[in-house]
Design a protein around this motif. Structure first.
Motif, PDB file in Angstrom:
ATOM      1  N   ASP A 140      29.810  41.066  57.213  1.00 60.80           N
ATOM      2  CA  ASP A 140      30.804  41.634  58.125  1.00 60.80           C
ATOM      3  C   ASP A 140      30.973  43.128  57.865  1.00 60.80           C
ATOM      4  O   ASP A 140      30.900  43.595  56.716  1.00 60.80           O
ATOM      5  CB  ASP A 140      32.161  40.942  57.939  1.00 60.80           C
ATOM      6  N   GLU A 141      31.227  43.880  58.944  1.00 65.16           N
ATOM      7  CA  GLU A 141      31.387  45.326  58.844  1.00 65.16           C
ATOM      8  C   GLU A 141      32.793  45.688  58.360  1.00 65.16           C
ATOM      9  O   GLU A 141      33.780  45.089  58.798  1.00 65.16           O
ATOM     10  CB  GLU A 141      31.112  45.987  60.185  1.00 65.16           C
ATOM     11  N   VAL A 142      32.865  46.663  57.483  1.00 62.43           N
ATOM     12  CA  VAL A 142      34.137  47.101  56.891  1.00 62.43           C
ATOM     13  C   VAL A 142      34.258  48.608  57.035  1.00 62.43           C
ATOM     14  O   VAL A 142      33.331  49.349  56.682  1.00 62.43           O
ATOM     15  CB  VAL A 142      34.214  46.716  55.402  1.00 62.43           C
ATOM     16  N   GLU A 143      35.407  49.059  57.545  1.00 65.81           N
ATOM     17  CA  GLU A 143      35.684  50.489  57.664  1.00 65.81           C
ATOM     18  C   GLU A 143      36.967  50.834  56.913  1.00 65.81           C
ATOM     19  O   GLU A 143      37.914  50.041  56.902  1.00 65.81           O
ATOM     20  CB  GLU A 143      35.856  50.885  59.123  1.00 65.81           C
ATOM     21  N   VAL A 144      36.980  52.002  56.310  1.00 63.44           N
ATOM     22  CA  VAL A 144      38.219  52.523  55.734  1.00 63.44           C
ATOM     23  C   VAL A 144      38.983  53.206  56.855  1.00 63.44           C
ATOM     24  O   VAL A 144      38.564  54.252  57.350  1.00 63.44           O
ATOM     25  CB  VAL A 144      37.942  53.518  54.587  1.00 63.44           C
ATOM     26  N   THR A 145      40.097  52.621  57.279  1.00 59.75           N
ATOM     27  CA  THR A 145      40.830  53.158  58.428  1.00 59.75           C
ATOM     28  C   THR A 145      42.087  53.915  58.013  1.00 59.75           C
ATOM     29  O   THR A 145      42.701  54.572  58.856  1.00 59.75           O
ATOM     30  CB  THR A 145      41.187  52.033  59.411  1.00 59.75           C
ATOM     31  N   LYS A 146      42.469  53.824  56.749  1.00 58.71           N
ATOM     32  CA  LYS A 146      43.558  54.663  56.232  1.00 58.71           C
ATOM     33  C   LYS A 146      43.277  54.974  54.767  1.00 58.71           C
ATOM     34  O   LYS A 146      42.810  54.111  54.020  1.00 58.71           O
ATOM     35  CB  LYS A 146      44.914  53.962  56.350  1.00 58.71           C
ATOM     36  N   ARG A 147      43.561  56.211  54.392  1.00 62.62           N
ATOM     37  CA  ARG A 147      43.424  56.634  53.002  1.00 62.62           C
ATOM     38  C   ARG A 147      44.729  57.253  52.528  1.00 62.62           C
ATOM     39  O   ARG A 147      45.422  57.923  53.297  1.00 62.62           O
ATOM     40  CB  ARG A 147      42.288  57.656  52.842  1.00 62.62           C
ATOM     41  N   ASN A 148      45.026  57.034  51.263  1.00 68.56           N
ATOM     42  CA  ASN A 148      46.176  57.695  50.652  1.00 68.56           C
ATOM     43  C   ASN A 148      45.788  59.107  50.240  1.00 68.56           C
ATOM     44  O   ASN A 148      44.628  59.383  49.914  1.00 68.56           O
ATOM     45  CB  ASN A 148      46.654  56.921  49.420  1.00 68.56           C
ATOM     46  N   THR A 149      46.760  60.008  50.238  1.00 68.38           N
ATOM     47  CA  THR A 149      46.512  61.370  49.747  1.00 68.38           C
ATOM     48  C   THR A 149      46.737  61.462  48.244  1.00 68.38           C
ATOM     49  O   THR A 149      46.229  62.376  47.596  1.00 68.38           O
ATOM     50  CB  THR A 149      47.431  62.372  50.463  1.00 68.38           C
ATOM     51  N   GLU A 150      47.491  60.499  47.690  1.00 68.71           N
ATOM     52  CA  GLU A 150      47.728  60.437  46.246  1.00 68.71           C
ATOM     53  C   GLU A 150      47.484  59.015  45.770  1.00 68.71           C
ATOM     54  O   GLU A 150      47.577  58.052  46.544  1.00 68.71           O
ATOM     55  CB  GLU A 150      49.162  60.861  45.908  1.00 68.71           C
ATOM     56  N   ARG A 151      47.204  58.865  44.498  1.00 66.59           N
ATOM     57  CA  ARG A 151      46.973  57.541  43.935  1.00 66.59           C
ATOM     58  C   ARG A 151      48.263  56.727  43.932  1.00 66.59           C
ATOM     59  O   ARG A 151      49.343  57.275  43.696  1.00 66.59           O
ATOM     60  CB  ARG A 151      46.454  57.647  42.491  1.00 66.59           C
ATOM     61  N   THR A 152      48.143  55.439  44.181  1.00 64.95           N
ATOM     62  CA  THR A 152      49.299  54.570  44.031  1.00 64.95           C
ATOM     63  C   THR A 152      49.602  54.385  42.543  1.00 64.95           C
ATOM     64  O   THR A 152      48.726  54.566  41.692  1.00 64.95           O
ATOM     65  CB  THR A 152      49.045  53.205  44.689  1.00 64.95           C
ATOM     66  N   VAL A 153      50.835  54.025  42.254  1.00 66.63           N
ATOM     67  CA  VAL A 153      51.290  53.886  40.870  1.00 66.63           C
ATOM     68  C   VAL A 153      51.626  52.421  40.604  1.00 66.63           C
ATOM     69  O   VAL A 153      52.390  51.804  41.351  1.00 66.63           O
ATOM     70  CB  VAL A 153      52.522  54.775  40.596  1.00 66.63           C
ATOM     71  N   TRP A 154      51.049  51.867  39.544  1.00 58.26           N
ATOM     72  CA  TRP A 154      51.263  50.473  39.190  1.00 58.26           C
ATOM     73  C   TRP A 154      52.744  50.198  38.956  1.00 58.26           C
ATOM     74  O   TRP A 154      53.423  50.931  38.262  1.00 58.26           O
ATOM     75  CB  TRP A 154      50.473  50.130  37.941  1.00 58.26           C
ATOM     76  N   ASP A 155      53.226  49.110  39.571  1.00 56.74           N
ATOM     77  CA  ASP A 155      54.641  48.767  39.412  1.00 56.74           C
ATOM     78  C   ASP A 155      54.834  47.270  39.564  1.00 56.74           C
ATOM     79  O   ASP A 155      54.944  46.752  40.668  1.00 56.74           O
ATOM     80  CB  ASP A 155      55.495  49.513  40.455  1.00 56.74           C
ATOM     81  N   TRP A 156      54.810  46.565  38.452  1.00 57.31           N
ATOM     82  CA  TRP A 156      55.139  45.136  38.407  1.00 57.31           C
ATOM     83  C   TRP A 156      55.996  44.957  37.157  1.00 57.31           C
ATOM     84  O   TRP A 156      55.486  45.038  36.037  1.00 57.31           O
ATOM     85  CB  TRP A 156      53.882  44.276  38.338  1.00 57.31           C
ATOM     86  N   PRO A 157      57.296  44.763  37.309  1.00 55.25           N
ATOM     87  CA  PRO A 157      58.203  44.732  36.159  1.00 55.25           C
ATOM     88  C   PRO A 157      57.746  43.780  35.051  1.00 55.25           C
ATOM     89  O   PRO A 157      57.455  42.608  35.301  1.00 55.25           O
ATOM     90  CB  PRO A 157      59.521  44.252  36.784  1.00 55.25           C
ATOM     91  N   GLY A 158      57.632  44.314  33.848  1.00 57.18           N
ATOM     92  CA  GLY A 158      57.332  43.495  32.697  1.00 57.18           C
ATOM     93  C   GLY A 158      55.870  43.178  32.497  1.00 57.18           C
ATOM     94  O   GLY A 158      55.510  42.518  31.526  1.00 57.18           O
ATOM     95  N   LEU A 159      54.984  43.658  33.381  1.00 57.97           N
ATOM     96  CA  LEU A 159      53.557  43.366  33.244  1.00 57.97           C
ATOM     97  C   LEU A 159      52.795  44.665  33.062  1.00 57.97           C
ATOM     98  O   LEU A 159      52.864  45.532  33.910  1.00 57.97           O
ATOM     99  CB  LEU A 159      53.037  42.611  34.478  1.00 57.97           C
TER     100      LEU A 159
END
Length: 340
Positions: free
Chosen positions: A321-340
Motif C-alpha cells: 500500500d502507498e504511504v504519504e507523509v501528509t503532515k510534519r511537525n516543526t519541532e520534535r514531540t516530547v515523551w509524556d506518559w506519567p510514571g513511565l
C-alpha cells in the motif's frame, strides 16, 4: 515521494514473537487482536502480578505464535530437551469470558483495568517452560486509559477537504450509543500502533558488522514503511501519514527504546558481540526526546483515524500500500506518559 508498506506485524500475545501479515484490519485499537493477551509472572507469597516483556523476560523471544481458524498456536523453541518436538499450545483468539474469572491489571500506570485470567491449562503450559508461575491474561472488554498530555490524539474541529467535507482530524469515535468515546488501548504499551521505517533500520545496521544486520522484528513494530525518498530518522517529525490517499494515521509520540533490542531471539538471552550492544550504539546520537532523555528513539506511535467504530468503519492495510507523509511537525514531540 510516496512510500510503501513493506511489513505488517501483529502480536496477539504481547511479548512473544510477532506474526507477519499480508493484510490487516485496522480499528480504533490498531490491528485486530493485537496484544489482547499478556503474560504475567506470579510473585510469591502475595501472588503479585509482574508484567512480562522482552526487556525483563528475554525468554519470551523463544515463543513463536501463529494464527489459524480463530486460534493462536504457540510453539516453544527453548533448549530444554523435554519440550522439544512438542505439540503447540492452542489459545482461542476470542475466549468465552463467561467461564473466566476477572482480575485487575495495572500496566504502565494506566488505571487498573479489568481483564480475564485464562487459568489452566494455559497457565500450566507457560509456567512449565518459563520455570516459574505464569498467568495468561485476556483483555476482553477491558479498556486501558491513554495517559499524558501529548500521546493521546487531540480532538480537532472538522476540516473541509478539497473534494468535500470530512472529519480529517477526528481521532475519537462514535460508540453504539451515539456518544463520542475517548481513545483507549488493549495491552499495547501506550498507543494502538507503532510505525517504523526501513531507512532508519539501515542506519542501525550500518553501525554493525556487515554479516550481522539488525532485524526489524526486534523493534516490534506494527507497520513498516520503506522510507523511499525519506532520509533515516525523518519519521521523528512525521505527524500524519495517509495510506492509499484515504486512510490516516496520526503520529503523536516517539517510541523510546530499552534493552529488549539486545536480546537474541534464538537463545532467549542477551546477545553476544555487536548485536548485544545495539542499545548502547543508539544512545550516542538517538537520545533526541527531551521527555525521556536517557533513552534512544526508534519509531513513532500512531492512532488510526476511525470515525464510526460501532458501524464497522475500520479499514484494511496491505503489503505494498502507498504511504504519504501528509503532515510534519516543526519541532520534535516530547515523551509524556506519567510514571513511565
Amino acid at each position: 515521494m510516496t512510500m510503501k508498506i513493506t511489513t505488517l506485524y501483529v502480536y496477539p500475545i504481547k511479548a512473544l514473537r510477532g506474526i507477519q501479515l499480508q493484510s490487516a484490519r485496522i480499528g480504533p485499537q490498531g490491528i485486530a487482536y493485537d496484544r489482547t493477551f499478556m503474560l504475567f509472572q506470579v510473585s510469591e507469597p502475595n501472588e503479585e502480578l509482574k508484567k512480562m516483556q522482552v526487556d525483563s523476560h528475554p525468554q519470551c523471544a523463544l515463543f513463536e505464535q501463529q494464527l489459524s481458524d480463530g486460534v493462536i498456536s504457540v510453539q516453544y523453541h527453548g533448549p530444554e530437551i523435554e519440550h522439544r518436538d512438542e505439540q503447540p499450545l492452542s489459545v482461542p483468539l476470542t475466549p468465552n469470558t463467561a467461564t473466566l474469572s476477572t482480575i485487575k491489571v495495572n500496566l504502565h500506570g494506566s488505571a487498573p483495568s479489568s481483564a480475564y485470567s485464562m487459568g489452566s491449562p494455559y497457565d500450566d503450559w507457560f509456567s512449565a517452560r518459563f520455570g516459574f508461575p505464569v498467568k495468561l491474561v485476556y483483555i476482553g472488554d477491558g479498556k486501558r486509559t491513554v495517559l499524558g498530555d501529548t500521546l493521546p490524539p487531540k480532538r480537532q474541529q472538522p476540516a473541509a477537504h478539497a473534494k468535500g467535507g470530512w472529519l480529517s482530524s477526528l481521532t475519537s469515535y462514535v460508540n453504539g450509543k451515539g456518544e463520542e468515546e475517548k481513545p483507549w488501548i488493549t495491552f499495547t504499551d501506550v498507543a494502538p500502533l507503532l510505525v517504523t521505517s526501513e531507512s532508519s533500520l539501515h542506519d542501525v545496521s550500518d553501525r554493525l558488522p556487515p554479516d550481522e544486520p539488525m532485524p526489524m522484528y526486534k523493534f516490534r513494530p506494527n507497520i513498516v514503511v520503506d522510507g523511499e525518498g525519506e532520509e533515516a530518522w525523518a519519521e521523528d517529525l512525521w505527524a500524519e501519514l495517509t495510506i492509499n490517499k484515504k486512510h490516516k494515521l496520526l503520529l503523536t509520540g516517539n517510541c523510546v527504546r530499552c534493552v529488549s533490542l539486545n536480546v537474541d531471539y534464538e537463545t532467549g538471552k542477551p546477545a553476544v558481540g555487536e548485536l548485544g550492544s545495539v542499545l548502547k550504539k543508539l544512545m550516542k546520537d538517538r537520545r533526541v526526546d527531551a521527555g525521556s532523555k536517557w533513552s534512544p528513539v526508534f519509531g513513532r506511535y500512531a492512532f488510526p483515524v476511525v470515525l464510526q467504530a460501532s458501524q464497522g468503519e475500520n479499514f484494511e492495510l496491505r503489503i505494498g500500500d502507498e504511504v504519504e507523509v501528509t503532515k510534519r511537525n516543526t519541532e520534535r514531540t516530547v515523551w509524556d506518559w506519567p510514571g513511565l
